[in-house]
Structures are given as C-alpha cells and as structure tokens.
Design a protein around this motif. Structure first.
Motif, PDB file in Angstrom:
ATOM      1  N   GLY A 127      62.953  92.793  94.260  1.00  0.00           N
ATOM      2  CA  GLY A 127      63.533  93.601  93.192  1.00  0.00           C
ATOM      3  C   GLY A 127      62.496  94.140  92.235  1.00  0.00           C
ATOM      4  O   GLY A 127      62.795  94.432  91.070  1.00  0.00           O
ATOM      5  N   ALA A 128      61.254  94.285  92.719  1.00  0.00           N
ATOM      6  CA  ALA A 128      60.152  94.710  91.851  1.00  0.00           C
ATOM      7  C   ALA A 128      59.698  96.132  92.113  1.00  0.00           C
ATOM      8  O   ALA A 128      58.744  96.598  91.480  1.00  0.00           O
ATOM      9  N   LEU A 129      60.357  96.845  93.012  1.00  0.00           N
ATOM     10  CA  LEU A 129      59.915  98.197  93.340  1.00  0.00           C
ATOM     11  C   LEU A 129      59.912  99.133  92.125  1.00  0.00           C
ATOM     12  O   LEU A 129      59.000  99.966  91.993  1.00  0.00           O
ATOM     13  N   PRO A 130      60.867  99.025  91.181  1.00  0.00           N
ATOM     14  CA  PRO A 130      60.821  99.897  90.004  1.00  0.00           C
ATOM     15  C   PRO A 130      59.594  99.688  89.120  1.00  0.00           C
ATOM     16  O   PRO A 130      59.288 100.532  88.267  1.00  0.00           O
ATOM     17  N   PHE A 131      58.886  98.565  89.311  1.00  0.00           N
ATOM     18  CA  PHE A 131      57.727  98.248  88.473  1.00  0.00           C
ATOM     19  C   PHE A 131      56.419  98.470  89.214  1.00  0.00           C
ATOM     20  O   PHE A 131      55.347  98.121  88.715  1.00  0.00           O
ATOM     21  N   ALA A 132      56.480  99.057  90.402  1.00  0.00           N
ATOM     22  CA  ALA A 132      55.297  99.175  91.251  1.00  0.00           C
ATOM     23  C   ALA A 132      54.178  99.961  90.587  1.00  0.00           C
ATOM     24  O   ALA A 132      52.993  99.655  90.784  1.00  0.00           O
ATOM     25  N   ASP A 133      54.526 100.982  89.799  1.00  0.00           N
ATOM     26  CA  ASP A 133      53.506 101.842  89.207  1.00  0.00           C
ATOM     27  C   ASP A 133      53.234 101.530  87.740  1.00  0.00           C
ATOM     28  O   ASP A 133      52.473 102.246  87.088  1.00  0.00           O
ATOM     29  N   ARG A 134      53.829 100.477  87.236  1.00  0.00           N
ATOM     30  CA  ARG A 134      53.580 100.070  85.860  1.00  0.00           C
ATOM     31  C   ARG A 134      52.526  98.978  85.814  1.00  0.00           C
ATOM     32  O   ARG A 134      52.409  98.172  86.726  1.00  0.00           O
ATOM     33  N   GLU A 135      51.743  98.962  84.735  1.00  0.00           N
ATOM     34  CA  GLU A 135      50.711  97.949  84.605  1.00  0.00           C
ATOM     35  C   GLU A 135      51.334  96.616  84.191  1.00  0.00           C
ATOM     36  O   GLU A 135      52.286  96.568  83.409  1.00  0.00           O
ATOM     37  N   LEU A 136      50.791  95.535  84.741  1.00  0.00           N
ATOM     38  CA  LEU A 136      51.375  94.215  84.556  1.00  0.00           C
ATOM     39  C   LEU A 136      51.543  93.824  83.087  1.00  0.00           C
ATOM     40  O   LEU A 136      52.581  93.273  82.711  1.00  0.00           O
ATOM     41  N   PRO A 137      50.556  94.084  82.197  1.00  0.00           N
ATOM     42  CA  PRO A 137      50.738  93.685  80.798  1.00  0.00           C
ATOM     43  C   PRO A 137      51.916  94.371  80.101  1.00  0.00           C
ATOM     44  O   PRO A 137      52.387  93.885  79.076  1.00  0.00           O
ATOM     45  N   SER A 138      52.389  95.490  80.654  1.00  0.00           N
ATOM     46  CA  SER A 138      53.499  96.205  80.022  1.00  0.00           C
ATOM     47  C   SER A 138      54.861  95.662  80.440  1.00  0.00           C
ATOM     48  O   SER A 138      55.885  96.076  79.887  1.00  0.00           O
ATOM     49  N   LEU A 139      54.886  94.746  81.392  1.00  0.00           N
ATOM     50  CA  LEU A 139      56.152  94.257  81.933  1.00  0.00           C
ATOM     51  C   LEU A 139      56.700  93.098  81.109  1.00  0.00           C
ATOM     52  O   LEU A 139      55.948  92.318  80.507  1.00  0.00           O
ATOM     53  N   SER A 140      58.008  92.971  81.103  1.00  0.00           N
ATOM     54  CA  SER A 140      58.642  91.819  80.474  1.00  0.00           C
ATOM     55  C   SER A 140      58.398  90.580  81.330  1.00  0.00           C
ATOM     56  O   SER A 140      57.917  90.670  82.475  1.00  0.00           O
ATOM     57  N   GLY A 141      58.745  89.416  80.794  1.00  0.00           N
ATOM     58  CA  GLY A 141      58.550  88.187  81.553  1.00  0.00           C
ATOM     59  C   GLY A 141      59.298  88.190  82.871  1.00  0.00           C
ATOM     60  O   GLY A 141      58.758  87.777  83.903  1.00  0.00           O
ATOM     61  N   ARG A 146      59.156  88.910  88.946  1.00  0.00           N
ATOM     62  CA  ARG A 146      59.534  89.552  90.202  1.00  0.00           C
ATOM     63  C   ARG A 146      58.302  90.090  90.933  1.00  0.00           C
ATOM     64  O   ARG A 146      58.218  90.011  92.164  1.00  0.00           O
ATOM     65  N   VAL A 147      57.353  90.627  90.191  1.00  0.00           N
ATOM     66  CA  VAL A 147      56.116  91.126  90.809  1.00  0.00           C
ATOM     67  C   VAL A 147      55.339  89.974  91.445  1.00  0.00           C
ATOM     68  O   VAL A 147      54.823  90.098  92.571  1.00  0.00           O
ATOM     69  N   LEU A 148      55.257  88.852  90.752  1.00  0.00           N
ATOM     70  CA  LEU A 148      54.530  87.703  91.291  1.00  0.00           C
ATOM     71  C   LEU A 148      55.233  87.133  92.521  1.00  0.00           C
ATOM     72  O   LEU A 148      54.577  86.667  93.466  1.00  0.00           O
TER      73      LEU A 148
END
Length: 255
Positions: A127-141, A146-148
């Motif tokens: 469920g992390a595809l929407p965050f694929a192009d965002r930088e990790l520090p900008s993501l919520s916990g 989900r990325v990890l």
C-alpha cells in the motif's frame, strides 16, 4: 520452512534481556511474538535477523544456521521490518524499496531488469505506491511504515520478521497489513511478528510465542495457548474467548 531457536540468551552487563529462549515458528504460518513491554520481543527478533549476536544459543531456518550464515546470504532469505527506522536522507519511497533488491544484485554491478517489476509490486502490496516519489522524511509514521514493509517484500524473503508492524497505522491499514501477512504465509513465507495488540494477534495469528521477563513461557497454536489463565498471569487482565459477530472467527475479549 520452519524457524527454530534454542537456548537463546542475550545479556547486557548482568541483565538477561532474553534468557534461554526456545521456540519454533512453523512454515507457512503467521506466528505472533507476544508479551508485555520489556519482555524481550524486539531483542529476540534482532537475534533471529542476525542484527544482534546472542551470548549463547542457536537459530536455524529450514535446517540452515542463520547465525553462522554470511550477511548477504542471510539477506536473501530473511527480511526484518523494524519498529522504528528513521533517516533524514532525501531518498524517495521507491529508492528505499530498491535497497531491498541489494542482496540479489550481482556483486560486480549490473542491473537486474526484473527488479523494477518486483519493486513496483512490493510497493503495491504494501500500500505504499502513492508514496513512491515522495522523500522519506516527508512521510507520516504510517506512510513510512508501509514503505519499510515494501522494502522487506522486495527482498523476496522466505522468512519475514516484523517488530510491531501496526505502529502508526490506522485501523483500516492494520487490517490491510494483517491480510497481507496471511497471504504471504499461504504462499509459503514463514512470518514472525512482534505484536502489542493482544486481541489482534489472537484473531490473526496461527501460532503464538509468549514472553515474560525475557523467557518463553508458552508457545503453540493461538487458541490453545492464549488461555484466560495465561493472559491473566502475563498481562494482569481478564480474558475470554468468544465469537466475532462480524467475521464469525474466534475473538479474544479483554477486560
């Protein structure tokens, strides 16, 4: 492929964080590692992952000695999703997940064309595809979690270890992840996950390993092991098995 640990002891100074722990996580099943805060769940997971060297004990997976295995060889079989993994490096979600392919890449370089598809599928499954192009520090916990998880899936592990994977996730996301773990287990992946929520573990784990004070005090199939008496002894709360009216599956009520 069964995970088997025997006589695992981890000490810091004179304190035993894990004391002669022995358990099995059966092949193709979700096994929940349970216990109060400070019981030794995270420490035991880090030993199994090869991140932490125990004072004594053995850990075998499918008959192979994980503790004696070279790091690269172990990373081809075992993936760990840690409870907290922070970084300020400006890596995108996709770049983080691509790191999961490192154990499978040629040592002398050269990109495996199949890796791109594997990474995209891992992002999708977690469920992390929407965050694929965002930088990790900008993501919520929860987004970062989900990325990890996707990075671990990209390793294509035979043994998946997770330390409190429900942290930072809302209820819908928790159920999504639990459903994913069940599907992975049905596909033959051995899953061992530390869990804080006893009711969720009771509803979704096939087997449980219960820790208290660094010792394994019970293990086995979930319903047979999590008896009301054991829950009261370990957690100090009342418990009773009933039926979930929505799913008609066994439900451990806590009170």
């Amino acid at each position: 492929m069964t995970l088997s640990a025997a006589d695992v002891t981890v000490r810091i100074d004179d304190n035993a964080l894990v004391d002669a722990a022995a358990f099995e996580a059966p092949a193709g099943a979700v096994t929940a590692l349970l216990g109060p805060n400070g019981a030794g769940k995270s420490t035991l997971l880090r030993v199994v992952a090869g991140v932490l060297r125990p004072a004594s004990g053995t850990v075998h997976f499918d008959g192979a000695d994980l503790l004696a295995m070279r790091r690269r060889d172990r990373a081809r079989r075992v993936a760990l999703v840690e409870q907290e993994a922070t970084t300020e490096l400006p890596l995108t979600g996709r770049a983080v997940v691509e790191l999961g392919r490192t154990p499978h890449e040629a040592l002398l370089g050269g990109h495996d064309p199949s890796s791109d598809e594997i990474v995209t599928q891992a992002l999708t499954d977690a469920g992390a595809l929407p965050f694929a192009d965002r930088e990790l520090p900008s993501l919520s916990g929860g987004e970062r979690q989900r990325v990890l998880l996707a990075r671990a899936l990209a390793q294509q592990p035979q043994l998946l270890l997770l330390d409190e994977p429900m942290n930072h996730l809302d209820i819908a996301a928790q159920l999504d992840v639990l459903g994913l773990l069940a599907r992975l287990a049905s596909d033959g992946v051995t899953v061992l996950t530390a869990m804080h929520d006893l009711a969720l573990a009771a509803s979704h784990a096939d087997y449980v390993v219960v820790l208290a004070g660094g010792r394994v005090i019970a293990s086995g199939s979930t319903a047979a092991t999590l008896t009301p008496d054991l829950v009261h002894d370990v957690y100090g709360v009342r418990a009773a098995w009933t039926t979930n009216p929505l799913t008609e599956k066994p439900l451990l009520a806590i009170g």
